[in-house]
Scaffold this motif. Structure first.
Motif, PDB file in Angstrom:
ATOM      1  N   LEU A  86      77.046  59.821  16.578  1.00  0.00           N
ATOM      2  CA  LEU A  86      75.651  59.510  16.906  1.00  0.00           C
ATOM      3  C   LEU A  86      75.530  58.952  18.317  1.00  0.00           C
ATOM      4  O   LEU A  86      74.595  59.284  19.055  1.00  0.00           O
ATOM      5  CB  LEU A  86      75.078  58.528  15.891  1.00  0.00           C
ATOM      6  CG  LEU A  86      75.023  59.025  14.442  1.00  0.00           C
ATOM      7  CD1 LEU A  86      74.417  57.966  13.536  1.00  0.00           C
ATOM      8  CD2 LEU A  86      74.226  60.325  14.349  1.00  0.00           C
ATOM      9  N   SER A  87      76.468  58.097  18.701  1.00  0.00           N
ATOM     10  CA  SER A  87      76.476  57.562  20.062  1.00  0.00           C
ATOM     11  C   SER A  87      76.613  58.678  21.090  1.00  0.00           C
ATOM     12  O   SER A  87      75.876  58.731  22.080  1.00  0.00           O
ATOM     13  CB  SER A  87      77.629  56.565  20.209  1.00  0.00           C
ATOM     14  OG  SER A  87      77.811  56.190  21.562  1.00  0.00           O
ATOM     15  N   ALA A  88      77.565  59.588  20.834  1.00  0.00           N
ATOM     16  CA  ALA A  88      77.785  60.702  21.758  1.00  0.00           C
ATOM     17  C   ALA A  88      76.575  61.628  21.788  1.00  0.00           C
ATOM     18  O   ALA A  88      76.165  62.101  22.855  1.00  0.00           O
ATOM     19  CB  ALA A  88      79.036  61.468  21.361  1.00  0.00           C
ATOM     20  N   SER A  89      75.992  61.901  20.626  1.00  0.00           N
ATOM     21  CA  SER A  89      74.824  62.772  20.550  1.00  0.00           C
ATOM     22  C   SER A  89      73.686  62.233  21.401  1.00  0.00           C
ATOM     23  O   SER A  89      73.033  62.979  22.149  1.00  0.00           O
ATOM     24  CB  SER A  89      74.372  62.917  19.098  1.00  0.00           C
ATOM     25  OG  SER A  89      73.185  63.674  19.010  1.00  0.00           O
ATOM     26  N   LYS A  90      73.456  60.935  21.322  1.00  0.00           N
ATOM     27  CA  LYS A  90      72.387  60.309  22.108  1.00  0.00           C
ATOM     28  C   LYS A  90      72.623  60.485  23.601  1.00  0.00           C
ATOM     29  O   LYS A  90      71.715  60.863  24.358  1.00  0.00           O
ATOM     30  CB  LYS A  90      72.306  58.831  21.756  1.00  0.00           C
ATOM     31  CG  LYS A  90      71.223  58.069  22.510  1.00  0.00           C
ATOM     32  CD  LYS A  90      71.208  56.598  22.101  1.00  0.00           C
ATOM     33  CE  LYS A  90      70.161  55.822  22.894  1.00  0.00           C
ATOM     34  NZ  LYS A  90      70.149  54.374  22.512  1.00  0.00           N
ATOM     35  N   ALA A  91      73.856  60.245  24.042  1.00  0.00           N
ATOM     36  CA  ALA A  91      74.180  60.363  25.466  1.00  0.00           C
ATOM     37  C   ALA A  91      74.069  61.807  25.954  1.00  0.00           C
ATOM     38  O   ALA A  91      73.558  62.066  27.050  1.00  0.00           O
ATOM     39  CB  ALA A  91      75.588  59.829  25.725  1.00  0.00           C
ATOM     40  N   LEU A  92      74.524  62.752  25.138  1.00  0.00           N
ATOM     41  CA  LEU A  92      74.527  64.152  25.552  1.00  0.00           C
ATOM     42  C   LEU A  92      73.110  64.724  25.609  1.00  0.00           C
ATOM     43  O   LEU A  92      72.803  65.556  26.463  1.00  0.00           O
ATOM     44  CB  LEU A  92      75.401  64.980  24.607  1.00  0.00           C
ATOM     45  CG  LEU A  92      76.883  64.590  24.585  1.00  0.00           C
ATOM     46  CD1 LEU A  92      77.635  65.411  23.553  1.00  0.00           C
ATOM     47  CD2 LEU A  92      77.521  64.756  25.965  1.00  0.00           C
ATOM     48  N   LYS A  93      72.251  64.284  24.703  1.00  0.00           N
ATOM     49  CA  LYS A  93      70.856  64.741  24.734  1.00  0.00           C
ATOM     50  C   LYS A  93      70.143  64.242  25.988  1.00  0.00           C
ATOM     51  O   LYS A  93      69.271  64.928  26.536  1.00  0.00           O
ATOM     52  CB  LYS A  93      70.129  64.272  23.478  1.00  0.00           C
ATOM     53  CG  LYS A  93      70.541  65.016  22.220  1.00  0.00           C
ATOM     54  CD  LYS A  93      69.857  64.453  20.983  1.00  0.00           C
ATOM     55  CE  LYS A  93      70.299  65.192  19.732  1.00  0.00           C
ATOM     56  NZ  LYS A  93      69.700  64.606  18.498  1.00  0.00           N
ATOM     57  N   GLN A  94      70.514  63.051  26.437  1.00  0.00           N
ATOM     58  CA  GLN A  94      69.951  62.538  27.683  1.00  0.00           C
ATOM     59  C   GLN A  94      70.498  63.307  28.879  1.00  0.00           C
ATOM     60  O   GLN A  94      69.781  63.536  29.858  1.00  0.00           O
ATOM     61  CB  GLN A  94      70.273  61.049  27.818  1.00  0.00           C
ATOM     62  CG  GLN A  94      69.542  60.170  26.822  1.00  0.00           C
ATOM     63  CD  GLN A  94      69.919  58.708  26.945  1.00  0.00           C
ATOM     64  OE1 GLN A  94      71.017  58.372  27.379  1.00  0.00           O
ATOM     65  NE2 GLN A  94      69.009  57.824  26.586  1.00  0.00           N
ATOM     66  N   LEU A  95      71.755  63.698  28.795  1.00  0.00           N
ATOM     67  CA  LEU A  95      72.383  64.447  29.882  1.00  0.00           C
ATOM     68  C   LEU A  95      71.795  65.844  30.017  1.00  0.00           C
ATOM     69  O   LEU A  95      71.489  66.301  31.125  1.00  0.00           O
ATOM     70  CB  LEU A  95      73.895  64.520  29.646  1.00  0.00           C
ATOM     71  CG  LEU A  95      74.749  65.257  30.682  1.00  0.00           C
ATOM     72  CD1 LEU A  95      74.640  64.594  32.043  1.00  0.00           C
ATOM     73  CD2 LEU A  95      76.209  65.288  30.221  1.00  0.00           C
ATOM     74  N   ASN A  96      71.637  66.527  28.876  1.00  0.00           N
ATOM     75  CA  ASN A  96      71.071  67.883  28.905  1.00  0.00           C
ATOM     76  C   ASN A  96      70.309  68.154  27.611  1.00  0.00           C
ATOM     77  O   ASN A  96      70.907  68.535  26.598  1.00  0.00           O
ATOM     78  CB  ASN A  96      72.168  68.936  29.084  1.00  0.00           C
ATOM     79  CG  ASN A  96      71.587  70.318  29.338  1.00  0.00           C
ATOM     80  OD1 ASN A  96      70.390  70.541  29.236  1.00  0.00           O
ATOM     81  ND2 ASN A  96      72.444  71.265  29.692  1.00  0.00           N
TER      82      ASN A  96
END
Length: 252
Positions: A86-96
């Motif tokens: 979930l942490s990674a998903s949040k960061a990646l959605k912000q990235l792209n």
């Protein structure tokens, strides 16, 4: 068909003859599964999302800990205690925002493999234990999926690609036969330099992109070994074990 926004976002990548617009469109249609969202999976996931891979499947069972933040760059301080997927998903959605993210909280076992792995064009092994690596290897051999494998500890690391779609390609079991492996040291026991996992992870991401688009020479049949203390890379030839219990030719 790429939108104007996508042409701008990926412009520096599209300029490369090996990628071009066709390659960028191919990336947008592809799915990559990343197993392990730690020191290796962090840069892999970030660079694949940034590069425009259409779908990422994130697989991990763990939660973010303070000690992870030194090297697991997809996570941040406010993510402590959160599931890594979930942490990674949040960061990646912000990235792209254009990259679709699917999360699977699971510690892979031989009898419990998420259906999402079936959809992946390439699978990335960013784990730190032999049990999961053997499970992934058997899955990839059986389903003829490329497996991009990396490992790092201390000031050293290694990365290779197993792709049994090529008849000469070894598999992970050829390199480390099950039952003969040494107990791996962990980062918590031996330590690891933050940038070393980044170096191995970015090589893994590059190999994934090459496999998806189909250019260059991959690490199939070669083990790339890093000695970061003396900043030396070595390329070791790997050969297929014809008697391998996983990918070898079995005779009755």
């Amino acid at each position: 068909m790429l939108s104007d926004e996508e042409l701008l976002r990926y412009s520096r990548q599209i300029m490369l003859p090996d990628v071009d617009i066709q390659g960028q469109e191919t990336l947008a249609k592809c799915c990559v599964a990343i197993v392990g969202l730690g020191g290796l999976g962090s840069p892999v996931s970030m660079y694949l999302a940034a590069a425009g891979v259409g779908e990422l499947v994130l697989v991990d069972f763990d939660q973010v800990d303070m000690s992870n933040l030194q090297r697991q760059i997809v996570h941040c301080t406010e993510s402590i205690g959160m599931d890594k997927v979930l942490s990674a998903s949040k960061a990646l959605k912000q990235l792209n925002p254009a990259t679709q993210i699917f999360t699977v909280k699971s510690q892979l076992t031989q009898t419990e493999l998420p259906d999402e792995l079936q959809q992946a064009d390439v699978i990335v092994d960013a784990t730190d234990n032999f049990t999961t690596r053997y499970v992934l290897n058997k899955f990839c051999v059986h389903h003829k999926k490329p497996l991009v494998s990396g490992a790092a500890i201390g000031l050293s690391g290694q990365v290779t690609v197993f792709d049994t779609r090529e008849s000469s390609s070894p598999c992970y079991h050829c390199l480390y036969p099950e039952g003969h492996e040494e107990q791996p040291m962990t980062c918590s026991e031996s330590g690891v330099l933050a940038s070393v996992v980044g170096m191995i992870g970015t090589v893994q991401a590059t190999e994934v992109i090459k496999l998806l688009i189909g250019f260059g020479t991959t690490l199939v049949g070669r083990l790339l070994v890093l000695d970061a203390k003396h900043m030396e890379w070595r390329s070791l030839k790997l050969t297929k074990d014809t008697q391998c219990k996983v990918c070898g030719v079995q005779t009755s």
